[in-house]
Design a protein around this motif. Structure first.
Motif, PDB file in Angstrom:
ATOM      1  N   ARG A   1      -1.712  -0.072  -4.138  1.00 20.23           N
ATOM      2  CA  ARG A   1      -1.153  -1.564  -2.712  1.00 20.23           C
ATOM      3  C   ARG A   1      -0.014  -1.001  -1.825  1.00 20.23           C
ATOM      4  NH1 ARG A   1      -0.872  -6.449  -7.934  1.00 20.23           N
ATOM      5  NH2 ARG A   1      -2.680  -5.743  -8.342  1.00 20.23           N
ATOM      6  N   GLY A   2       0.413   0.520  -2.292  1.00 20.71           N
ATOM      7  CA  GLY A   2       1.112   1.103  -0.954  1.00 20.71           C
ATOM      8  C   GLY A   2       2.552   1.071  -1.279  1.00 20.71           C
ATOM      9  N   LEU A   3       3.579   0.326  -2.628  1.00 23.70           N
ATOM     10  CA  LEU A   3       4.263  -0.148  -3.026  1.00 23.70           C
ATOM     11  C   LEU A   3       4.770   0.791  -3.250  1.00 23.70           C
ATOM     12  CD1 LEU A   3       4.088  -4.102  -4.498  1.00 23.70           C
ATOM     13  CD2 LEU A   3       4.875  -2.823  -2.298  1.00 23.70           C
ATOM     14  N   GLU A   4       6.257   1.228  -3.190  1.00 18.52           N
ATOM     15  CA  GLU A   4       6.657   2.727  -3.861  1.00 18.52           C
ATOM     16  C   GLU A   4       7.619   2.412  -5.258  1.00 18.52           C
ATOM     17  OE1 GLU A   4      10.704   4.985  -2.275  1.00 18.52           O
ATOM     18  OE2 GLU A   4       8.801   4.525  -1.357  1.00 18.52           O
ATOM     19  N   GLN A   5       7.450   3.321  -5.845  1.00 21.22           N
ATOM     20  CA  GLN A   5       8.165   3.012  -7.113  1.00 21.22           C
ATOM     21  C   GLN A   5       8.881   4.198  -7.874  1.00 21.22           C
ATOM     22  OE1 GLN A   5       6.000   0.584  -9.961  1.00 21.22           O
ATOM     23  NE2 GLN A   5       4.827   2.164  -9.413  1.00 21.22           N
ATOM     24  N   THR A   6       9.268   5.041  -5.977  1.00 16.42           N
ATOM     25  CA  THR A   6       9.669   6.332  -6.620  1.00 16.42           C
ATOM     26  C   THR A   6      11.749   6.636  -5.507  1.00 16.42           C
ATOM     27  OG1 THR A   6       8.438   7.562  -4.932  1.00 16.42           O
ATOM     28  CG2 THR A   6       7.954   7.384  -7.813  1.00 16.42           C
ATOM     29  N   ASN A   7      12.533   5.777  -5.027  1.00 16.22           N
ATOM     30  CA  ASN A   7      13.026   5.242  -4.635  1.00 16.22           C
ATOM     31  C   ASN A   7      13.090   6.345  -3.623  1.00 16.22           C
ATOM     32  OD1 ASN A   7      14.327   3.026  -5.157  1.00 16.22           O
ATOM     33  ND2 ASN A   7      15.287   4.428  -7.229  1.00 16.22           N
ATOM     34  N   GLY A   8      11.894   6.537  -2.603  1.00 14.86           N
ATOM     35  CA  GLY A   8      11.409   8.285  -1.465  1.00 14.86           C
ATOM     36  C   GLY A   8      10.921   9.256  -2.301  1.00 14.86           C
ATOM     37  N   GLY A 137       9.229  -8.594  -4.431  1.00 10.79           N
ATOM     38  CA  GLY A 137      10.484  -9.800  -3.916  1.00 10.79           C
ATOM     39  C   GLY A 137      10.570 -10.694  -2.790  1.00 10.79           C
ATOM     40  N   GLU A 138       9.152 -10.506  -2.101  1.00 12.89           N
ATOM     41  CA  GLU A 138       8.376 -11.119  -0.909  1.00 12.89           C
ATOM     42  C   GLU A 138       7.015 -10.708  -0.661  1.00 12.89           C
ATOM     43  OE1 GLU A 138       9.460  -9.343   3.027  1.00 12.89           O
ATOM     44  OE2 GLU A 138      10.719  -8.630   1.671  1.00 12.89           O
ATOM     45  N   SER A 139       6.263 -12.106  -0.383  1.00 11.10           N
ATOM     46  CA  SER A 139       4.665 -11.958  -0.162  1.00 11.10           C
ATOM     47  C   SER A 139       4.717 -10.654   0.938  1.00 11.10           C
ATOM     48  CB  SER A 139       4.243 -13.168   0.851  1.00 11.10           C
ATOM     49  OG  SER A 139       4.072 -13.654  -0.512  1.00 11.10           O
ATOM     50  N   PHE A 140       3.880  -9.857   0.650  1.00  8.37           N
ATOM     51  CA  PHE A 140       3.758  -8.521   1.072  1.00  8.37           C
ATOM     52  C   PHE A 140       1.886  -8.168   2.152  1.00  8.37           C
ATOM     53  CE2 PHE A 140       2.523  -7.308  -2.443  1.00  8.37           C
ATOM     54  CZ  PHE A 140       2.355  -5.866  -2.793  1.00  8.37           C
ATOM     55  N   THR A 141       2.100  -7.827   3.011  1.00  8.34           N
ATOM     56  CA  THR A 141       0.051  -7.305   3.692  1.00  8.34           C
ATOM     57  C   THR A 141       0.478  -4.991   3.257  1.00  8.34           C
ATOM     58  OG1 THR A 141       0.094  -9.077   4.868  1.00  8.34           O
ATOM     59  CG2 THR A 141      -1.314  -7.250   5.138  1.00  8.34           C
ATOM     60  N   ASP A 142      -0.872  -4.560   2.921  1.00  9.92           N
ATOM     61  CA  ASP A 142      -0.418  -3.904   2.740  1.00  9.92           C
ATOM     62  C   ASP A 142      -1.653  -3.136   3.608  1.00  9.92           C
ATOM     63  OD1 ASP A 142      -2.502  -2.253   0.240  1.00  9.92           O
ATOM     64  OD2 ASP A 142      -1.616  -4.267   0.390  1.00  9.92           O
ATOM     65  N   GLY A 155      -4.967  10.522   2.257  1.00 14.05           N
ATOM     66  CA  GLY A 155      -5.266   9.171   2.746  1.00 14.05           C
ATOM     67  C   GLY A 155      -3.866   9.166   3.098  1.00 14.05           C
ATOM     68  N   ALA A 156      -3.341   7.676   3.484  1.00 12.07           N
ATOM     69  CA  ALA A 156      -2.777   6.757   4.084  1.00 12.07           C
ATOM     70  C   ALA A 156      -1.881   5.359   3.768  1.00 12.07           C
ATOM     71  CB  ALA A 156      -1.918   7.039   5.193  1.00 12.07           C
ATOM     72  N   SER A 157      -0.839   4.856   3.003  1.00  8.78           N
ATOM     73  CA  SER A 157      -0.887   4.019   3.166  1.00  8.78           C
ATOM     74  C   SER A 157       0.317   2.976   3.605  1.00  8.78           C
ATOM     75  CB  SER A 157      -1.333   3.558   1.939  1.00  8.78           C
ATOM     76  OG  SER A 157      -0.154   3.729   1.290  1.00  8.78           O
ATOM     77  N   ASP A 164       9.658   0.178   4.634  1.00  6.08           N
ATOM     78  CA  ASP A 164       8.603   0.759   4.370  1.00  6.08           C
ATOM     79  C   ASP A 164       8.128   1.978   5.649  1.00  6.08           C
ATOM     80  OD1 ASP A 164       7.047   1.070   2.028  1.00  6.08           O
ATOM     81  OD2 ASP A 164       5.092   0.103   3.661  1.00  6.08           O
ATOM     82  N   ASP A 165       7.738   2.844   4.543  1.00  5.49           N
ATOM     83  CA  ASP A 165       7.517   4.378   5.135  1.00  5.49           C
ATOM     84  C   ASP A 165       6.118   4.507   4.514  1.00  5.49           C
ATOM     85  OD1 ASP A 165      10.366   5.111   6.433  1.00  5.49           O
ATOM     86  OD2 ASP A 165      10.700   5.672   4.322  1.00  5.49           O
ATOM     87  N   LEU A 166       5.061   5.333   5.772  1.00  8.64           N
ATOM     88  CA  LEU A 166       4.592   5.200   5.933  1.00  8.64           C
ATOM     89  C   LEU A 166       3.831   6.631   4.292  1.00  8.64           C
ATOM     90  CD1 LEU A 166       0.648   5.236   6.910  1.00  8.64           C
ATOM     91  CD2 LEU A 166       1.766   7.796   8.064  1.00  8.64           C
ATOM     92  N   LYS A 167       2.822   5.868   4.049  1.00 10.53           N
ATOM     93  CA  LYS A 167       2.820   6.778   2.422  1.00 10.53           C
ATOM     94  C   LYS A 167       1.651   7.724   2.741  1.00 10.53           C
ATOM     95  CE  LYS A 167       4.805   3.105   0.782  1.00 10.53           C
ATOM     96  NZ  LYS A 167       5.126   2.329   1.697  1.00 10.53           N
ATOM     97  N   VAL A 168       1.293   9.041   1.831  1.00  4.13           N
ATOM     98  CA  VAL A 168       0.531   9.129   2.422  1.00  4.13           C
ATOM     99  C   VAL A 168       0.204  10.349   0.889  1.00  4.13           C
ATOM    100  CG1 VAL A 168       0.451  10.319   5.068  1.00  4.13           C
ATOM    101  CG2 VAL A 168       1.655  11.944   2.909  1.00  4.13           C
TER     102      VAL A 168
END
Length: 178
Positions: A1-8, A137-142, A155-157, A164-168
């Motif tokens: 879902r493109g959400l980060e769980q590792t604080n960067g 914490g709010e609605s989002f689109t990924d 991949g990238a998300s 939010d930063d681009l994640k690869v």
């Protein structure tokens, strides 16, 4: 879902699944995570049933997201369903249980398209929307894009969330017949 769980920080994850010929499956998945007090990892358990009717594939199941070493009660679960036809897949997940939330309070819907560009190379496009406050914490689109060949995926998300930063990512999967 493109959400980060590792604080960067980078995430390392892995999982193992078992799928029976009848369509029933179960599995587990683990990854490092650091978004609550003393949290170091996520451990998921899931199971469901998948099959095909005519040329439409379907999948229904349940997933439990556990954060065993977190000081906070942040575990939650979802019920999910998806249908696929040709190169298109549509999925829907609904929050089943979470501390402070009721069944159906939050949800996520996604559309994926797998485009074969060569005999054994696929490009996949993804868009999803969390219609909730629980996950981010709010609605989002990924959004996402990936290139797959011989079990490897690059991949990238990205999401529309502020800051939010681009994640690869790079992944590898293997099937073993038992």
């Amino acid at each position: 879902r493109g959400l980060e769980q590792t604080n960067g920080s980078a995430a390392i994850s892995g999982g193992i699944d078992y799928a029976a010929g009848s369509g029933f499956y179960f599995g587990t998945w683990a990854s490092n995570a650091d978004w609550a007090d003393d949290m170091t990892y996520e451990l998921d358990f899931y199971g469901g049933f998948s099959g095909e009717v005519e040329s439409v594939s379907y999948d229904i199941g349940f997933i439990y997201y556990a954060y065993p070493d977190s000081k906070d009660d942040v575990d939650f679960s979802e019920v999910y369903a998806s249908v696929s036809f040709g190169m298109f897949s549509l999925g829907y997940s609904v929050l089943a249980d979470a501390d402070g939330s009721d069944f159906g309070d939050d949800s996520y819907i996604s559309l994926d398209i797998a485009l074969p560009i060569h005999a054994d190379i696929d490009v996949s496009l993804h868009v999803g929307h969390g219609t909730d406050d629980f996950y981010a914490g709010e609605s989002f689109t990924d959004y996402g894009i990936s290139l797959s060949k011989d079990g490897f995926t690059f991949g990238a998300s990205h999401t529309d969330l502020d800051d939010d930063d681009l994640k690869v990512y790079v992944s590898y999967s293997i099937d073993i017949d038992l």
